[in-house]
Design an enzyme around this catalytic site. Structure first.
Site, short mmCIF file in Angstrom:
data_model
loop_
_atom_site.label_atom_id
_atom_site.label_comp_id
_atom_site.label_asym_id
_atom_site.label_seq_id
_atom_site.Cartn_x
_atom_site.Cartn_y
_atom_site.Cartn_z
N ALA A 330 0.77 -1.15 -0.12
CA ALA A 330 -0.04 -0.03 0.14
C ALA A 330 1.00 1.37 0.07
O ALA A 330 1.93 1.25 -0.50
CB ALA A 330 -0.90 -0.09 1.28
N SER A 331 0.37 2.27 0.60
CA SER A 331 1.16 3.63 0.66
C SER A 331 2.38 3.48 1.35
O SER A 331 3.18 4.66 1.42
CB SER A 331 0.23 4.41 1.12
OG SER A 331 -0.97 4.69 0.30
#
Length: 629
Positions: A330-331
């Protein structure tokens, strides 16, 4: 009158006959004596060594003395794996007089259970009569005393004392230490292939997982030998000679027990993992995978029911999530994506884009949504990291392309083993065109690259990979290997630090790019617009970090995420990586919570608690911790 005739005796002939008979007997006696002397010569002189050996074999027993397994300590010297004395009741069947009668007596004396008796007779079928069979393991001191008093009634039965591995903190360290268990057929084959059969003679246990397995060669030690004189019942009368075994090496780990237990408490009932690593040395201070299990079950001999419960549990406690759990990053990888975009000159420090809440590939109608549905407006690279702007990284990833993303991310350790000294690890997936072609027989599409730009799609990582990658960021490109082992005991009892591998460095076109990415991470925790600034308010130290909320299932283009309408296993994973202090990093931490929701709201507070524990309670803030010392 008839006159009787007297016979005349031949005394000379009788004398000759007697002499001949005497000579024959004498010769026969001489031959018998000769045979006797010859036989005595053969037995006493010619075959002396042969029969002495056979005699000694009946009188003298050579016993292998297994070595004591090395102990394992945390970095403060607190014992994590020790050896405790245990007593077992055993029997050598061919030494008994009336086995069945003896077993009946022991059932009364020691309250042997029906299952213990059944197990004994089952073992007896497959064990040679001169080999000892354990009837009851782990006898209490009361049971030992009762049997000792009555031992004269039970010929062939004896109490065997030995040391057994014990893990005093139970499930808190299972995925670090692993465990030892009884040697099985597969282990014997591997031992034989390594040519170590003699070394393991007399040893019943071997490392199966974790540190116990990885450092088996150091922990095991070398066996000794004892020559004893025994009576006709096999009981030891006296020791004739003794060669002491060489105990295994003691190990001191980088693990800090206080931080480890704190991490386990913070996870609570959540499935997930926490890692804390010294940013200066790579020493792993905490490594927790939850849920866990008690390793002592395997040392004693886990029951089928207990093992099946672990295997069939939907929470998968047997999996070490820190090294085997595979999650979309993810981020959390947006700082690395920003570095790549800067280094390939796709963007500059001053590049600004407008984010309306979506982005689409030129010439395509499909829109890739930002997590903030109304968008972030105008953002540069620093704000894109601080606010985790998906649109900025969609655009950057599209311009950079997968052919440059893959090799760059591999430098940070993605798609590779981390180097951690544990055998149970997966490489996860750092995708490429070639990987997708080999795996799915499909070409790589632009949409695949867009998803990779925000750490989704085919990309998966392990928590230890994320920890290593974050440490490389904090060290501005200096690659460091994570290590659990700190030092090894020497002959004089001192601990000698383990040698560290040579460090490598990731080179960028401009070192200032590191400052840009790290400044964005600092903003995540320390500036008002940062996604995790609330979780890190009023810290006694400066900190930089990055949150991540990883989708577990794909959502439709216009579908809104609503956790309450999803099965728990389909909800987002919460992730957070951080390091502190920002100016001179000492500690790196990674938190992964499965199906817990947003990274900033759920994982970031736990990361904060880990950093607080370290800087406020374990070491003074801004003091360097040399975990390798």
């Amino acid at each position: 009158m008839i006159k009787k005739r007297e016979s005349i005796r031949n005394h000379s002939a009788e004398s000759n006959l007697f002499m001949r008979r005497t000579l024959v007997v004498f010769i026969a006696i001489l031959i018998a004596i000769g045979i006797l002397i010859s036989n005595l010569y053969y037995l006493q002189i010619s075959s002396f060594e042969k029969y002495q050996t056979r005699s000694n074999a009946n009188r003298i027993s050579v016993q292998t003395v297994p070595p004591n397994r090395g102990l394992i300590y945390d970095r403060n010297g607190i014992i994590l794996a020790e050896n405790r004395p245990v007593y077992s009741l055993q029997v050598i069947v061919n030494k008994t007089k009336n086995l069945e009668q003896d077993i009946k007596g022991l059932r009364k004396l020691l309250s042997l259970t029906e299952q213990e008796v059944t197990n004994f007779y089952e073992k007896k079928k497959y064990t040679r009569s001169f080999k000892p069979i354990i009837i009851r393991d782990n006898l209490t001191s009361q049971e030992v005393a009762e049997f000792t008093v009555n031992q004269h009634k039970y010929k062939g039965f004896s109490i065997q004392a030995s040391l057994r591995r014990f893990y005093p903190f139970g499930d808190a360290f299972t995925h670090v230490l692993g465990y030892i268990a009884k040697i099985n057929t597969s282990d014997l084959q591997k031992i034989d292939q390594r040519g170590e059969t003699a070394r393991y003679r007399g040893t019943n246990y071997i490392g199966k997982l974790g540190i116990e397995k990885y450092y088996e060669d150091l922990l095991h030690g070398e066996p000794g030998q004892r020559q004893v004189e025994v009576d006709s019942w096999g009981r030891v009368i006296r020791t004739l000679s003794f060669t002491p075994p060489v105990p295994g090496k003691d190990l001191k780990l980088n693990i800090d027990i206080q931080l480890q237990i704190k991490a386990q408490q913070l996870l609570g009932t959540n499935r997930g993992s926490i890692i804390a690593m010294n940013a200066k040395t790579g020493g792993i201070l905490a490594l927790v995978s939850n849920p866990s299990y008690d390793p002592n079950l395997f040392v004693k001999g886990i029951s089928t029911k207990q093992y099946q419960a672990l295997l069939q549990s939907t929470d998968r406690p047997l999996i070490n999530r820190t090294t085997q759990g595979r999650y979309p990053p993810a981020s959390t990888i947006k700082p690395q994506m920003a570095l790549l975009a800067l280094d390939t000159e796709v963007i500059t420090e001053d590049t600004v884009i407008f984010d309306p809440g979506w982005w689409q590939v030129p010439g395509s109608k499909r829109r890739f949504r930002d997590w903030k549905r109304w968008g972030h407006g105008k953002v540069d690279v620093t704000l894109a990291i601080e606010q985790s702007c998906d649109t900025f990284f969609y655009d950057s990833a599209y311009k950079v392309g997968i052919d440059r993303i893959n090799p760059f991310m591999e430098q940070f350790g993605f798609g590779e083993y981390s180097g951690l000294d544990i055998g149970e690890e997966t490489k996860a997936i750092m995708p490429s065109r070639e990987w997708k072609k080999a795996r799915f027989k499909q070409p790589w599409y632009d949409g695949d690259t867009i998803s990779i730009g925000i750490g989704q799609g085919y990309w998966t990582v392990t928590p230890i990979q994320l920890t290593k990658a974050t440490a490389i960021l904090a060290r501005r490109g200096e690659i460091i290997e994570p290590r659990i082992l700190n030092s090894i005991s020497s002959a004089n009892g001192e601990f000698i630090p383990e040698a560290k591998p040579a460090e490598k460095t990731i080179k960028l076109k401009d070192d200032h790019y590191w400052d840009i990415a790290l400044n964005g991470m600092y903003g995540v925790t320390s500036r008002r617009n940062g996604t995790a600034h609330r979780a890190f308010e009023n810290t006694s130290y400066s900190v930089a970090g990055k949150s991540g909320t990883a989708q577990v299932i794909n959502m439709k283009e216009d579908e809104k995420y609503d956790a309450s309408k999803l099965k728990e296993s389909h909800r987002d994973n919460a992730m957070f990586v951080a390091f502190a202090p920002y100016e001179s990093p000492e500690l790196v931490t990674t938190v992964v919570l499965e199906n817990a929701g947003g990274g900033s709201s759920n994982a970031a507070p736990i990361a904060r608690a880990i950093l607080d524990e370290y800087f406020d309670h374990i070491v003074p803030a801004s003091t360097e911790t040399a975990a390798g010392n």
